[in-house]
Motif scaffolding. Structure first.
Motif, short mmCIF file in Angstrom:
data_model
loop_
_atom_site.label_atom_id
_atom_site.label_comp_id
_atom_site.label_asym_id
_atom_site.label_seq_id
_atom_site.Cartn_x
_atom_site.Cartn_y
_atom_site.Cartn_z
N ASN A 43 110.90 64.91 -31.22
CA ASN A 43 112.19 65.14 -31.86
C ASN A 43 112.45 66.62 -32.10
N ASP A 44 111.38 67.36 -32.49
CA ASP A 44 111.56 68.78 -32.78
C ASP A 44 110.25 69.52 -32.55
N ARG A 45 110.01 69.94 -31.34
CA ARG A 45 108.76 70.60 -30.98
C ARG A 45 108.60 71.92 -31.74
N SER A 46 109.70 72.56 -32.07
CA SER A 46 109.62 73.87 -32.69
C SER A 46 108.99 73.83 -34.08
N LYS A 47 109.05 72.67 -34.76
CA LYS A 47 108.48 72.58 -36.11
C LYS A 47 106.98 72.82 -36.11
N SER A 48 106.30 72.48 -35.03
CA SER A 48 104.85 72.67 -34.97
C SER A 48 104.48 74.10 -34.60
N LYS A 49 105.48 74.90 -34.21
CA LYS A 49 105.20 76.27 -33.80
C LYS A 49 105.35 77.21 -34.99
N LEU A 50 104.33 77.19 -35.84
CA LEU A 50 104.39 78.02 -37.03
C LEU A 50 104.34 79.50 -36.68
N VAL A 51 103.73 79.81 -35.54
CA VAL A 51 103.58 81.20 -35.11
C VAL A 51 104.00 81.30 -33.65
N ILE A 52 104.75 82.35 -33.31
CA ILE A 52 105.08 82.62 -31.92
C ILE A 52 104.55 84.00 -31.54
N PHE A 53 104.64 84.33 -30.26
CA PHE A 53 104.18 85.63 -29.78
C PHE A 53 105.20 86.70 -30.19
N PRO A 54 104.75 87.92 -30.48
CA PRO A 54 105.69 88.95 -30.93
C PRO A 54 106.58 89.53 -29.82
N LEU A 55 106.36 89.11 -28.58
CA LEU A 55 107.22 89.51 -27.47
C LEU A 55 107.83 88.25 -26.86
N LEU A 56 109.04 88.37 -26.35
CA LEU A 56 109.67 87.22 -25.69
C LEU A 56 109.24 87.10 -24.23
N VAL A 57 108.54 88.10 -23.74
CA VAL A 57 107.99 88.09 -22.38
C VAL A 57 106.50 88.40 -22.45
N THR A 75 106.33 96.52 -41.38
CA THR A 75 105.30 95.66 -41.96
C THR A 75 105.95 94.45 -42.62
N VAL A 76 105.45 93.27 -42.27
CA VAL A 76 106.06 92.02 -42.73
C VAL A 76 105.00 91.12 -43.37
N ARG A 77 105.35 90.53 -44.50
CA ARG A 77 104.52 89.48 -45.08
C ARG A 77 105.02 88.14 -44.56
N HIS A 78 104.13 87.40 -43.92
CA HIS A 78 104.47 86.09 -43.37
C HIS A 78 103.81 85.00 -44.20
N THR A 79 104.61 84.05 -44.67
CA THR A 79 104.10 82.91 -45.44
C THR A 79 104.43 81.64 -44.66
N LEU A 80 103.38 80.90 -44.25
CA LEU A 80 103.58 79.72 -43.40
C LEU A 80 103.46 78.43 -44.20
N LYS A 81 103.99 77.36 -43.64
CA LYS A 81 103.99 76.06 -44.31
C LYS A 81 102.59 75.46 -44.42
N ASP A 82 101.65 75.94 -43.59
CA ASP A 82 100.30 75.39 -43.66
C ASP A 82 99.44 76.10 -44.70
N GLY A 83 100.05 77.01 -45.48
CA GLY A 83 99.33 77.69 -46.54
C GLY A 83 98.91 79.10 -46.21
N ARG A 84 99.00 79.50 -44.96
CA ARG A 84 98.62 80.86 -44.59
C ARG A 84 99.61 81.87 -45.14
N ASP A 85 99.09 82.98 -45.64
CA ASP A 85 99.92 84.03 -46.24
C ASP A 85 99.27 85.35 -45.88
N PHE A 86 99.90 86.13 -45.00
CA PHE A 86 99.22 87.30 -44.44
C PHE A 86 100.23 88.40 -44.12
#
Length: 534
Positions: free
Chosen positions: A166-180, A253-264
């Motif tokens: 239904n929504d594959r993107s929900k499982s992608k908590l992290v993506i690559f920093p480049l689109l290529v 510099t970015v603080r990323h907080t993910l739904k799985d509890g990761r905070d970095f």
């Protein structure tokens, strides 16, 4: 015998007289310091550090000490933010002062998705000998795997899988920093010489590789790109800082907080200053364009111009410098700045190798996995020569830089010989004992960071045998001096030329004037292609 001056190496010296003045009847009390002066968590042999582990892994504490007796009872404990997690096992101290202990991460009962721990070592009197949280890179990042560790997690995994269609993107908590895919990917144009997935230290794009001849270590993974490639946020987050970075580039510099509890924290470095597309305090979504990849520029005082610092085969390199911090030291960068001067990375101690999170994002963005290229130890190439020659040009002048480049080109087949790739030199054979292997020690004593790091052997090519050079050794491999960097070899040559009042031909033959003249003639035909670009 009269002693004019006495130098004693010891951790603590106390003069017995009140005024601290040496007199003939005074004596010294020498106190031997008890300490662990070097330590890491990693492999059992102490050769590789563990920056990022899983609960099912086993690591080893490996330390070097002085003043601690063999067999002395020590206690090694793992802590997280002041809370004790477990004690290490099999703690031992040998006669050389080496300390080892086994660290079984599975001993931790509560397996949180993400945590950073450190080691504390105390003696039998509970005196602290080592605290991992007070040294650079002294912590270890532990992350729970995606393997099914229990029924509750199994149910969660099933739910994710059912909703995936239904929504594959929900499982992608992290993506690559480049689109290529980066240009130093394994199958891209610079993948063979600058593969970003290689093990630590193998090439200059990897985490923990040398900078400034080992004076500091590289704190990131570098992703090479085509000019001005868009850089995106790997996850939702908030912008903590935007600032100048290396060589006329910027960092976000970015603080990323993910739904799985990761905070970095991620530092996206070496961006083009004009491309920055965010503001401090701005909340951003995954895939938000932060800016574009930039190029490093170095200022040439003689011309008053900036020139590209990084080139490969005359092509200017644009890149993203990607740093990863666990966040265990907090997110207030005024109180805990990421860059703080702490060796070896000149960064704060929650710095981690970003390879795991980059691979996670790579898989999610491009729907394919990428393996790590193990490779040999770092091999030198023409780009190393270019960066070294730039320093020679700025410190010794254009004339000496041209001579050094010509000498290197002649001796290394234009930076392609195996001796150059493995040793960083051309024409430096071993003809004496360590540490300098028969070569003049003045440069190495003035710059200890350039000292030889060992030797390398190979069957010798004919070279200049029969033309005034050294005779070719045909019956067995010849030993060559191995230096920590190309810059070390070029600094040595530049100092050598100055020592001999500009007569660089003595490098070829010190006594035969006819051979020296032939050497000068052979260099005249060589074009200093690198220095000509400065």
């Amino acid at each position: 015998m009269k002693i004019e001056e006495l130098k004693i190496g010891a951790p603590h010296l106390k003069l017995a007289n009140e005024n601290n003045v040496f007199k003939s009847k005074n004596h010294l009390n020498v106190e031997d310091k008890r300490e662990i002066y070097s330590a890491q968590i990693g492999t059992q042999d102490g050769k590789q550090r563990h920056y990022h582990v899983d609960y099912n892994k086993i690591s080893y504490f490996y330390g070097k000490s002085r003043g601690i007796k063999a067999g002395e009872k020590l206690k090694i404990t793992i802590y997280e933010k002041g809370k004790k997690l477990f004690d290490a096992t099999n703690v031992s101290v040998d006669t050389s002062g080496k300390i080892t202990a086994t660290l079984k991460w599975d001993t931790i009962s509560q397996k949180l998705p993400n945590r950073v721990v450190h080691v504390v070592v105390v003696d039998s009197e509970n005196k602290i000998l080592y605290e991992g949280n007070k040294v650079a890179n002294g912590g270890v990042h532990i992350t729970k795997t995606s393997s099914l560790l229990g029924l509750a997690e199994y149910k969660s995994a099933v739910l994710v899988k059912k909703s995936e269609s239904n929504d594959r993107s929900k499982s992608k908590l992290v993506i690559f920093p480049l689109l290529v895919k980066p240009e130093n990917d394994e199958n891209q144009k610079w993948g063979k010489i600058r593969n970003w997935t290689a093990k630590q230290g193998v090439n200059m794009t990897t985490f923990n590789s040398n900078r400034n001849s080992g004076a500091r270590k590289h704190a990131a993974r570098d992703l090479y790109t085509n000019p001005l490639t868009e850089v995106v946020a790997i996850a939702d987050g908030i912008v903590l800082e935007i600032a100048d970075f290396y060589c006329q580039t910027h960092q976000v510099t970015v603080r990323h907080t993910l739904k799985d509890g990761r905070d970095f924290i991620i530092r996206y470095g070496e961006l083009d200053p004009k491309s920055i597309n965010v503001k401090v305090g701005e909340e951003i979504k995954q895939k938000h364009i932060l800016g574009k990849t930039g190029k490093l520029l170095d200022y040439i005082k003689k011309t008053g111009k900036y020139i590209p610092l990084m080139k490969i085969k005359d092509e200017i390199v644009y890149m993203l410098h990607f740093e990863y911090y666990s966040g265990s030291l907090g997110f207030d960068l005024n109180k805990a700045p990421l860059t703080n001067g702490s060796k070896p990375f000149l960064r704060r101690s929650d710095l981690l190798d970003p390879i795991s999170i980059l691979k996670e994002g790579y898989k999610n963005s491009f729907e394919t996995t990428i393996g790590s290229k193990e490779g040999d130890s770092e091999l030198f190439d023409e780009e190393d020569a270019r960066m070294a020659l730039l320093k020679i040009y700025k410190e010794y002048g254009e004339e000496i830089a041209i001579i050094v480049e010509k000498m290197y080109r002649l001796e290394t087949d234009h930076f392609k010989s195996e001796q150059y790739q493995y040793c960083g030199t051309g024409g430096m054979e071993v003809f004496g004992q360590a540490p300098y292997y028969g070569w003049d020690s003045s440069t190495f004593k003035k710059h200890p960071e350039y000292s030889p790091i060992g030797t390398w052997s190979a069957m010798e090519n004919k070279g200049l045998d029969g033309k005034g050079g050294n005779a070719q050794q045909k019956d067995k491999p010849k030993n060559f001096v191995k230096l920590p960097s190309v810059l070390a070899g070029m600094i040595y040559k530049a100092d050598y030329i100055n020592r001999y009042d500009g007569n660089y031909a003595t490098w070829y033959n010190k006594t035969n004037l006819e051979a020296q003249e032939k050497y000068r003639e052979s260099l005249k035909a060589i074009v200093p292609r690198i220095v000509k670009t400065f």
